[in-house]
Write an enzyme that holds these catalytic residues in place. Structure first.
Site, short mmCIF file in Angstrom:
data_model
loop_
_atom_site.label_atom_id
_atom_site.label_comp_id
_atom_site.label_asym_id
_atom_site.label_seq_id
_atom_site.Cartn_x
_atom_site.Cartn_y
_atom_site.Cartn_z
N GLU A 281 -22.88 61.25 -18.03
CA GLU A 281 -23.55 60.68 -16.86
C GLU A 281 -23.12 61.30 -15.53
OE1 GLU A 281 -21.30 59.28 -18.88
OE2 GLU A 281 -19.98 57.89 -17.83
N HIS B 52 -29.45 55.27 -21.44
CA HIS B 52 -28.02 54.97 -21.39
C HIS B 52 -27.37 55.66 -20.18
CE1 HIS B 52 -23.96 54.22 -23.12
NE2 HIS B 52 -23.67 55.38 -22.53
N GLU B 53 -27.62 56.95 -20.03
CA GLU B 53 -26.98 57.68 -18.93
C GLU B 53 -27.50 57.20 -17.57
OE1 GLU B 53 -24.48 59.01 -20.02
OE2 GLU B 53 -25.06 59.34 -22.10
N HIS C 18 -25.61 54.20 -16.47
CA HIS C 18 -24.29 54.47 -15.87
C HIS C 18 -24.39 54.64 -14.35
CE1 HIS C 18 -21.41 54.72 -19.11
NE2 HIS C 18 -22.09 55.62 -19.79
N GLU D 164 -18.64 51.42 -20.62
CA GLU D 164 -19.58 51.61 -21.74
C GLU D 164 -20.21 50.31 -22.24
OE1 GLU D 164 -20.76 54.41 -22.36
OE2 GLU D 164 -19.30 55.73 -21.41
N ASP E 118 -8.60 60.42 -24.40
CA ASP E 118 -9.73 60.86 -25.23
C ASP E 118 -9.49 60.55 -26.71
OD1 ASP E 118 -11.66 61.82 -23.43
OD2 ASP E 118 -10.47 63.63 -23.10
N TYR F 243 -18.12 50.39 -26.77
CA TYR F 243 -19.59 50.37 -26.68
C TYR F 243 -20.16 49.08 -27.26
CZ TYR F 243 -19.58 55.38 -25.60
OH TYR F 243 -19.40 56.60 -25.00
N1 BES Z 1 -19.67 58.86 -20.84
C1 BES Z 1 -20.11 58.97 -22.18
C2 BES Z 1 -19.65 60.24 -22.86
C3 BES Z 1 -18.14 60.40 -22.87
C4 BES Z 1 -17.30 59.34 -23.19
C5 BES Z 1 -17.59 61.63 -22.61
C6 BES Z 1 -15.92 59.53 -23.19
C7 BES Z 1 -16.21 61.80 -22.63
C8 BES Z 1 -15.37 60.75 -22.92
C9 BES Z 1 -21.63 58.90 -22.27
O1 BES Z 1 -22.21 58.03 -21.35
C10 BES Z 1 -22.00 58.36 -23.61
O2 BES Z 1 -21.59 57.26 -23.91
N2 BES Z 1 -22.76 59.12 -24.38
C11 BES Z 1 -23.24 58.68 -25.68
C12 BES Z 1 -24.67 58.19 -25.54
C13 BES Z 1 -25.06 57.07 -26.46
C14 BES Z 1 -24.14 55.89 -26.44
C15 BES Z 1 -26.48 56.65 -26.17
C16 BES Z 1 -23.14 59.85 -26.63
O3 BES Z 1 -22.77 60.95 -26.22
O4 BES Z 1 -23.38 59.66 -27.81
ZN ZN Z 2 -21.86 56.00 -21.83
#
Ligand code: BES
Ligand code: ZN
Length: 654
Positions: free
Chosen positions: A303, A327-328, A331, A350, A408, A416
């Protein structure tokens, strides 16, 4: 493009006495006094940052960088200029987050020392001539070179879709941007930034910024006029072009993908933004653009404000994976405006975003479809908890991240989907959707541009609904807020997904038929799946996976009967089909697993497949090794390391 140059120090401090004692321009906030949101010790302290700001201080800084130089391959030279107001009692030392791959270049006027901090970063200690006065504006210049750190990804032409030119991108979340530029790499600090990026001829630079301009000499100037945390700063340099898809939106992609990108999202983004604004308040970021990344991008979406980065897997041709975009977009309010103060409170980003995403989806596509999508989310949470054990400490909403642990490494489905359940539970307590929507809008308004903890969120909830506070809803036995936050395990409350039954029931029944010892082909053939939505098929496959291994021979027939599934190009379908192939030892189709892993590098697709291969037969283990040795160089370094761990190849920590 052999190299890029962005800049920092000659760590020197411009004479502090030259500056008035005030907050830097462009930032609406005073540095938070200790005790403000996200401040202090306890849940507000960010143990993942070595920076001075980490101990509960909310500084305001601006960053600027310039990027020249083709002198050395895969290097980025830059100068960072930080301005921040000192807080009362500040020491005569400033600390920034950095990384061993990031070199502060020679010639400092102030003593700068890099000290070890954690496996994922180092600490830059900068000695000031004397302790600053409270409110004094400090400006610090740092010349630096970033190399191949985990936050800065350099791709060869073969690793791009067009295969013609190299590409570089940065990925900051969670703690990777400290290898991109020296910074207060904590979500508890927000700052505006501007950046000047010079790139070689034939390349374009884009950033997560509210405005940008191309100047002469292939120099791009960016400005982010709203304060954001370090993890949301992102840069891409590549052979990329754009096309409009809405009044405030365009798609960016390599030239060979731009037509597909435009077709996928032309005319659909604006509606999501409008519904988001109606529900959660003004969209403050100006533009909402989408950048399609090379196939190795490790996430479905990221995002970055004004410019979401997405995997090219979203180019399904039928908009079926648009939930990632919603989703994004969500955010934009939850995460980017109201931000978790530490990575232990990641569920605030999340969980609220999942809830917001499903609110928008309900408005645009209706409740049955939203419940179907939410059911696939719940299945992911079930799989995760089954794999880790419900009592695993990461299955709490508020995660205790010990010093030295890379945030991480705590990433999983709990923030989520359990987060979604908790927000749904709060809505259930309120008992009225429009009242809860109004609360969400007030919440965003109350905490926008701030970094907060769950205590701030829940305190505000009880303040906003005094009648609920009176009733003691925070301590209903079995549903205590404290239990939600601090006890691992399956959510004590699950939102009702029965409105999705009309879409789920046929899929449940069909999965049941395919799991039978002797197949009732008449009943199976009576079900026509040609009109099913992608998420109905996903849901069906999740049920089949759960019932796998199927009785001997069933899967072969299923594969033959539904080429729409077994030959699917859609990544969500491919993932499930590959999982089913592995769980059923369908050797004839192992090549599909290999092909899928060669075609993309998304973490959420890659890791489950390697886990399944490693947990399977000798043949699947060999497949895992073979596939990994061929694809490892294409994978993001974090994903590479996680796969190594699964395959027992993990090297000692760097
Ligand atoms: N912000 C996250 C991706 C992320 C999380 C990157 C933690 C690095 C560390 C992003 O918003 C996300 O949750 N992406 C999901 C989308 C899905 C839940 C619709 C993905 O990448 O799968
Ligand atoms: Zn996310």
């Amino acid at each position: 493009m052999d190299a890029l140059t962005l800049g920092i120090p000659r760590g020197y401090l411009t004479d502090p006495s030259l500056y008035p004692s005030s907050t830097p321009p462009g930032c609406p906030h005073d540095p938070s006094p200790p005790g403000g949101p996200g401040a202090g010790h306890g849940p507000g302290a960010d143990v993942a940052s070595a920076s001075s700001a980490a101990r509960g201080r909310c500084g305001t800084c601006t960053w600027s960088c310039a990027s020249p130089s083709r002198r050395r391959a895969r290097r980025l030279r830059g100068r960072a200029r930080w301005s921040c107001a000192a807080r009362a009692g500040a020491a005569a030392e400033l600390r920034l987050d950095a990384h061993p791959s990031l070199a502060v270049t020679a010639g400092q006027e102030l003593p700068v020392e890099s000290r070890p901090f954690a496996s994922y970063g180092s600490a830059l200690h900068i000695a000031l001539p004397q302790p600053p006065r409270a409110g004094q504006l400090l400006t610090l210049l740092i010349d630096y070179e970033a190399g191949e750190g985990p936050g800065v990804c350099w791709l060869s032409p073969e690793q791009t879709a067009g295969k013609q030119k190299p590409y570089m991108y940065t990925q900051g979340q969670a703690v990777l941007n400290r290898s991109f530029f020296p910074c207060f790499d904590t979500p508890s600090v927000k700052f505006t930034y501007s950046a000047t990026v010079k790139v070689p001829e034939g390349f374009t630079a884009v950033m997560s910024a509210t405005s940008w301009e191309k100047q002469k000499d292939n120099t791009f100037v960016f400005k982010m006029s709203q304060p954001i945390p370090s993890y949301l700063i992102a840069l891409v340099v590549g052979d990329i072009v754009s096309a409009d898809v809405g009044p405030r939106s365009r798609v960016w992609a390599e030239p060979c993908l731009i037509e597909a990108a435009k077709k996928e999202y032309d005319g659909v983004i604006e509606e999501f933004l409008v519904v988001g604004e109606k529900l959660f308040g003004p969209y403050v970021w100006g533009r909402y653009d989408i950048l399609f990344m090379p196939p190795s991008f490790p996430f479905g979406g990221m995002e970055n404000p004004c410019l979401t980065f997405v995997t090219p897997c979203l180019l399904a041709g039928d908009r079926s994976l648009v939930d990632v975009i919603i989703h994004e977009i969500s955010h934009s309010w939850f995460g980017n405006l109201v931000t978790n103060a530490t990575w232990g409170e990641f569920w605030l980003n999340e969980g609220f975003t999942m809830y917001a995403q499903r609110r928008i989806t309900t408005e645009v596509y209706g409740l049955p479809y939203t419940c179907l999508e939410a059911a696939t989310g719940r299945a992911l949470l079930r799989q995760h908890m089954d794999a880790t054990g419900e009592d695993h400490p990461l299955n709490k909403l508020r995660v205790v991240i010990e010093p030295g642990i890379n945030p991480d490494d705590t990433y999983n489905e709990t923030p989520y989907e359990k987060g979604y359940c908790f927000v749904s539970y709060l809505a259930h307590l309120v008992g009225n959707q429009s009242k809860f929507d109004a609360f969400l809008q007030a919440y965003v308004n109350r905490f926008k541009f701030q970094s907060i903890t769950a205590d701030d969120t829940l305190g505000f909830f009880l303040e906003y609904f005094p009648e609920l506070k009176e009733k003691g809803v925070d301590s209903i036995p079995g549903f205590e807020f404290d239990r939600w936050l601090n006890t691992p395990g399956w959510p004590p409350y699950l939102p009702d997904l029965s409105p999705g039954q009309q879409l789920m029931r046929p899929a449940d029944e069909l999965a049941e038929l395919w799991a039978a010892d002797s197949l009732n082909m008449e009943a199976i053939e009576a079900v026509d799946i040609t009109g099913w939505r992608t998420y109905q098929l996903v849901y069906f496959l999740d049920q089949v996976l759960q019932k796998s291994p199927l009785p001997e021979g069933n899967l072969k027939r299923l594969s033959k009967m539904y080429p729409k599934i077994s030959k699917a190009q859609n990544a969500e379908l491919r993932l499930r089909w590959c999982q089913i192939i592995l769980k059923n030892n369908l050797e004839a189709e192992y090549s599909k697993v290999k092909d899928f892993l060669h075609s993309q590098g998304k973490q959420k697709y890659t890791l489950p497949l390697y886990r399944a291969m490693w947990g399977g037969s000798e043949a699947t283990r060999a497949l895992a090794m073979e596939t990994f040795s061929a694809t490892a160089p294409q994978l993001h370094v974090n994903v590479q390391n996680y796969v190594k761990k699964i395959l027992g190849l993990a090297a000692a920590e760097a």
